[in-house]
Structure formats: structure tokens, C-alpha cells
Write a protein that holds these residues in place. Sequence first.
Motif, PDB file in Angstrom:
ATOM      1  N   UNK A  45       0.836  -1.207   0.000  1.00 27.11           N
ATOM      2  CA  UNK A  45       0.000   0.000   0.000  1.00 27.11           C
ATOM      3  C   UNK A  45       0.869   1.254   0.000  1.00 27.11           C
ATOM      4  N   UNK A  46       1.932   1.245   0.807  1.00 28.98           N
ATOM      5  CA  UNK A  46       2.841   2.403   0.852  1.00 28.98           C
ATOM      6  C   UNK A  46       3.485   2.630  -0.511  1.00 28.98           C
ATOM      7  N   UNK A  47       3.894   1.546  -1.153  1.00 24.16           N
ATOM      8  CA  UNK A  47       4.523   1.632  -2.473  1.00 24.16           C
ATOM      9  C   UNK A  47       3.549   2.185  -3.507  1.00 24.16           C
ATOM     10  N   UNK A  48       2.313   1.713  -3.473  1.00 20.56           N
ATOM     11  CA  UNK A  48       1.294   2.196  -4.415  1.00 20.56           C
ATOM     12  C   UNK A  48       1.024   3.684  -4.234  1.00 20.56           C
ATOM     13  N   UNK A  49       1.149   4.160  -3.002  1.00 25.00           N
ATOM     14  CA  UNK A  49       0.921   5.583  -2.728  1.00 25.00           C
ATOM     15  C   UNK A  49       2.118   6.443  -3.106  1.00 25.00           C
ATOM     16  N   UNK A  50       3.231   5.818  -3.453  1.00 26.56           N
ATOM     17  CA  UNK A  50       4.393   6.570  -3.921  1.00 26.56           C
ATOM     18  C   UNK A  50       5.447   6.847  -2.881  1.00 26.56           C
TER      19      UNK A  50
END
Length: 357
Positions: A99-104
Motif C-alpha cells: 500500500x505504501x509503495x502504491x501511494x508513492x
Amino acid sequence: MLNVNMKKDHLEKMRQYRKSLMRSPKLRNLFLELTLRCNERCLHCGSYCGDVSSEELTVDQYRTFLQQVKEDMTTEGKMLDITGGEPLLRKEFFDILGAAHELGFSWGMTSNATLINDSVARDLQRVGMGTISVSIDGLEDTHDAFRRTPGGFSKAMSGIESLIRVGGFEHIQVTTVVTHQNIGQLDELFKIFNNMDIDSWRVINIEPMGRAKQHPELILTPDDYRTLFEFIRNKRIAGEPVTYGCSHYLGLEYEREVRDWYYLCTAGLYTASITASGDIIACLDIERRPEFVQGNILRDRFSEVWEKKFQIFRRDLSDDNEVCSKCDQKDFCHGDAYHSWDFDNNRPQVCFKDILF
């Protein structure tokens, strides 16, 4: 060695910069303590991690929190620092960091690496891990005894090799906590790490905090400290990627000699942390006291807490101690690091004056 007058000039600029940060802090490092559970029981652990119960936030709670941080503060120039306990014990680890990665968000992790194999390393790459720091605290017998984990050294080294083999990470670092018992192993450890394709070796001293307070025999002597900093300086002079940590003001002789820049305790200035229960604090290494909890992400908007609170960290500790307040180095030291300050007696537990300078 840099010219002393040049160092004084740099340190004065750092002093002024720190004053500006106290007025306008800049969040750069946001630590997420995913769990207090750990498969090791290190003698120095500041958080008393191990086979313990731990409050843990859900994936959705982390996603909501990180979405708010992105909306209010952007992801630019910010690093998520994932820690524990051993963060890989969270069964939802890859959901949270996915989720953190998807948020950038950019993110890195501190780990004992005992749970890392090639498959886990590929998953870490998949969810965007950029950096990792793996703890190796001495040669095999010393490491295993210090971490009270038979076979821990072998598993950690295997984990590092998996990270190297899979590749694609920005920085693989080994961190060693130096004690009175393992300081004589630095040269042998250097030979081991120098033959591995790691990016840097971070060498730090054991701190008088957490479980370490129960083991005074591990604390470094003045001679140990001088040996430690000479070792790091000499390796750096030789061009080796060896560095001391961010902690502690070291005086004019060693500042800028054993790390890339000058001492600055970033708690509440660059750094904030979210505990396993969602509490908003400064640095996870600082003693957990009620007055240091600035809020909780389950009821408070993090950006508002960052902007309006944290004042207890945006000041000089040296003002609270008569000896420190009269010290000729207080403008550069500021009372030293928050994590090693004795808040009951208002004095530093670690001070290198009369040891290094």
C-alpha cells in the motif's frame, strides 16, 4: 582531517540551521514500528522486543494514515523507515508496504534478516524496498550470544546473501553495535564485510538504554571509544564505506571525520515515528514516557500534530542542566541526543567531553 576553523564555521552554520528547523521543521524520516514482536531477544534492545504481545495497527489503518500524509504533506523528500521488533514477523507486512509503495512512498527497513531468503527478497523488491540495514553484532559466537539466538549469525548472513543475489536494491547496509566484548573483532568483521557486495558498514556504540542498562559490562570504556572512532576514521581515510551513526556530538577532532556530515539530533525536526499502537512520537529510541506522546494516528491528523506539537523536542536539552548550559561546546552539542538523555535527572548519559575532546 579538515581544518579546525573550517569545522567551526560548518558547525556554526549547523547551529543556525538547527534554529531554523525548530521554527520550521521538515519531515524527512517517518518511522513505522510494525510490531514489538521479535524472533531474537537482544541484550541491548531499547524496546524490550522479543516473544511479547504487541498492539498492531491493521492494513486499512496504515493505508488511511499514509493517504492522509500524502494528501497533507506529499511523499516528496520523505522516507518511510520500517522497523520493529522484527518487521517481517507481521503476516500483513507485504500488504502494508505494498500500500505504501502504491501511494508513492520510498521506504527502507531495519531487520535481523533471519527470515529473508531469495523468495522474500524478491517480494521486498516487488513492493518497492529501496534500502535495508541488517544487524550483525560480532563474529558468529558473539553475535548469537548477544542476540540470544543460536544460529542467528548464519541465518542473517544467508539473508544478506539473498538480498545481494536478488539485487535491485538501492543500498544494502550492515549495522554493528559495538560493545566492550566485541570491539576486538572489528578488523575481522571488516574482512568479512569487505568480501561481500554490501554498500556500507555502519558502526555504532551500544547505548545505555533498554536492556543494555542491565548489562554494564557491555558499555564501552573511554579507551574503547577512542579505539572505535580511530578505527572508523582510518577506514574512511582509506576510502572504505564505513560510517558512524547519527548519534552524539564528537568534538572538533572527530566531527566530519567518521560520518558524512556533522552531528544533529533530528528527533522532532526531521524525524517522527508511529509506534505499533499508533502513538505519534519523535524517535523510537527515545525513552517511552507519556509526555513524549504527541497524539495517535487513530484519532489525530498526523500533519496537524507535526505542525502544532513536538515543541518538547524543538529546544536545547543543555538548557536543563547547569553543567551543559555552561559548556563551551553547547552551541554544537545542544545537550546531545534525546535518546541518551536522563530525563529523571536532567543530564546526558553519554557525553564525549573529556573522552574525545
